[in-house]
Design a protein around this motif. Structure first.
Motif, short mmCIF file in Angstrom:
data_model
loop_
_atom_site.label_atom_id
_atom_site.label_comp_id
_atom_site.label_asym_id
_atom_site.label_seq_id
_atom_site.Cartn_x
_atom_site.Cartn_y
_atom_site.Cartn_z
N UNK A 393 0.82 -1.21 0.00
CA UNK A 393 0.00 0.00 0.00
C UNK A 393 0.86 1.26 0.00
N UNK A 394 0.49 2.21 -0.88
CA UNK A 394 1.14 3.51 -0.89
C UNK A 394 2.61 3.47 -1.23
N UNK A 395 3.02 2.60 -2.16
CA UNK A 395 4.43 2.47 -2.53
C UNK A 395 4.93 3.80 -3.10
N UNK A 396 5.95 4.37 -2.49
CA UNK A 396 6.44 5.70 -2.86
C UNK A 396 7.63 5.61 -3.80
N UNK A 397 8.06 6.77 -4.31
CA UNK A 397 9.15 6.81 -5.27
C UNK A 397 10.48 6.36 -4.71
N UNK A 398 10.67 6.44 -3.38
CA UNK A 398 11.93 6.00 -2.79
C UNK A 398 11.81 4.59 -2.22
N UNK A 399 10.82 3.83 -2.73
CA UNK A 399 10.59 2.47 -2.25
C UNK A 399 10.53 1.50 -3.43
N UNK A 400 10.70 0.22 -3.09
CA UNK A 400 10.53 -0.83 -4.09
C UNK A 400 10.07 -2.10 -3.41
N UNK A 401 9.50 -3.00 -4.22
CA UNK A 401 9.13 -4.34 -3.77
C UNK A 401 10.04 -5.36 -4.43
N UNK A 402 10.37 -6.41 -3.69
CA UNK A 402 11.16 -7.52 -4.21
C UNK A 402 10.38 -8.81 -3.94
#
Length: 538
Positions: A393-402
């Protein structure tokens, strides 16, 4: 209706699993130089990239009997795209030897015939290279009946077990929209950003790809411009279409920024090609079983160029080759931005159900900020969404999913390793990568060296450009995202193992990152054209 291409057969037997496919270009500008060893090497590379069908380009050459025998032995299906008339037809005969296909020895590898009479991107036929055709025909026919009547009858008579396609793209009818994604086979060439693949939901994609530079050693061997730049004369001379420099930079600008430094531009342009093609393959795989497959343009090159190829003219793998091989594995996980937010897909292109457990992590500014294990049961030849819940939820520009599956299929030797997918909150321009730090260990092997990389920081799309150390070296694996604390072992085939010192390897490793000195004045092709139109109207 289902696409006819999903019904491809090998030696008369139905095959429902003919998913990974590649476009084959001529192996040399002089076909006489191509040996049987060259052919068998190219077939081995096709298998190595996970493909099981080659589409022989009709604008190239008639492939030899050695080629078809090699495909038979390797289990590679072949779609024959034949030459066709490029001028109005004013009489004469047309037999089973016409249309470029020819009556020839039957091969089990033969899967389909595709005469390509016209470029059918529009509703009306446009004869190849014939502009203003409706005025220049002067009463002559462009030969429609050959392709919709005579050739289908000949194929039915001479080779009834094979599929006949009127052309590519084609929706199956004479005057139907040939690029209708709801039926038949489509071409989907992106105009600017590869995220435009999200705009189409096709049944089968028979042509798509993206351009990128060859291995740097291939480029340096033939380009000697004093001041290297993406638009300098030599790099531009090998591109088709001529708008390619702008299209490469437009996509670079959207994701990384256009670097001012040529060496950095070169690596990011290679990575951008790998990203674009993998994105397309994985997008279409998430639509299975609605979408039954893809043909990527193209496998190889017959001259040095910035092109769509995965293997360059010097037989060196480009980064896109490794990306395509991962995307074509029988079972993969794919993270994507969908309309309702980040979504995880488990793609199972095998005849068996898949009980999968996916480790999903959320990273914020280089540090892990969340983790969960998602499970699913995926039916054969199906892609299934796997709920991510609050983790995404709410994945921001300074975040990522692996997302990682530790082992996808132990029965397939190359598949018995993790499948991993990365999803940025926005783009590489927005993600704050730390400087890449890692440890290197080198050990000798029977045919070269093993390079072990242990990540100290998050290494996105890490690649070892082995040709910088030995132009004839080959890496079995490459282009992998490595989490802090993880170690990958890459087997390198080389005759000069002494070139692979720790210092040299460290200098030859590249990772994904935003352009460090982007050209802030860069304006894309669409912007330049809009400015030109505005200036003309004033």
């Amino acid at each position: 209706p289902t696409t006819t291409t999903a019904q491809l057969r090998r030696d008369g037997q139905r095959r429902a699993d003919v998913r990974p496919r590649l476009q084959l270009d001529p192996d040399d500008t002089s076909p006489a130089r191509v040996t049987e060893d060259d052919i068998r090497r190219r077939i081995a590379e096709t298998l190595d990239l996970g493909a099981n069908l080659l589409r022989v380009w009709g604008g190239g050459v008639f492939e030899s009997e050695e080629f078809y025998r090699a495909c038979d032995e390797a289990g590679i299906l072949v779609c024959r795209t034949s030459f066709s008339p490029a001028r109005p037809i004013r009489g004469g005969t047309f037999t089973s030897e016409g249309g470029g296909g020819g009556a020839r020895e039957h091969h089990p590898a033969d899967a389909a015939y595709e005469p390509r009479p016209v470029e059918r991107q529009q509703r009306e036929p446009v004869v190849w290279f014939l502009h203003d055709w409706e005025h220049k025909l002067d009463g002559a026919t462009w030969g429609e009946s050959f392709y919709v009547d005579l050739l289908p009858r000949l194929v039915a008579e001479l080779d009834p077990a094979r599929t006949y396609l009127i052309g590519s793209p084609s929706s199956g009818g004479r005057w139907d929209d040939p690029n209708d994604p709801t039926r038949g086979v489509v071409h989907w060439w992106i105009p600017d950003d590869y995220r435009a693949y999200d705009d189409v939901r096709p049944r089968f994609v028979s042509e798509f790809g993206f351009q990128g530079p060859p291995a740097r050693s291939t480029f340096d061997a033939v380009v000697h411009d004093e001041a290297l730049a993406p638009f300098s004369p030599a790099p531009c001379s090998g591109r088709r279409p001529r708008a390619a420099p702008s299209s490469i930079n437009d996509v670079l600008d959207a994701h990384f920024g256009v670097p001012s430094d040529f060496d950095q531009w070169y690596w990011l342009a290679q990575l951008d090609q790998a990203r674009a093609v993998r994105y397309g393959v994985e997008r279409f795989r998430t639509l299975e079983p609605y979408c039954r497959g893809t043909i990527v343009w193209q496998l190889n090159d017959c001259w040095p160029a910035l092109s769509w190829s995965m293997i360059d003219v010097a037989d060196r793998y480009k980064p896109v080759a490794y990306a395509v091989r991962e995307a074509y594995r029988p079972r993969i996980v794919v993270l994507r931005h969908e309309s309702d937010g980040p979504t995880l897909f488990a793609c199972n292109s095998t005849p068996d159900a898949w009980e999968v457990a996916v480790d999903v992590q959320r990273w914020t500014r280089g540090e892990r900020s969340g983790r969960a294990v998602m499970t699913a049961r995926v039916a054969p030849h199906t892609a299934a969404p796997v709920p991510l819940g609050d983790l995404a939820a709410g994945l921001a520009g300074d975040e990522l999913l692996v997302a990682t599956v530790e082992e996808t299929d132990a029965a397939a030797p190359r598949a018995a390793r993790p499948s991993r997918s990365i999803l940025l909150g926005m783009t590489d321009r927005d993600y704050p990568d730390e400087p890449a730090t890692f440890e290197v260990q080198i050990s000798p092997t029977a045919d070269g060296v093993e390079v072990r990389l242990t990540a100290e920081t998050l290494l996105r799309d890490a690649a070892l450009l082995v040709d910088e150390l030995d132009p004839d070296a080959h890496a079995e694996r490459n282009l992998e995202t490595i989490l802090p604390g993880e170690t990958v072992a890459w087997s390198i085939r080389t005759l000069v193992p002494a070139a692979f010192t720790e210092e040299a390897v460290y200098a030859a490793v590249r990772t994904a990152h935003a352009a460090t000195r982007p050209d802030e004045a860069y304006r894309g092709l669409a912007q330049l054209e809009a400015e030109k139109r505005a200036a003309a109207s004033t």
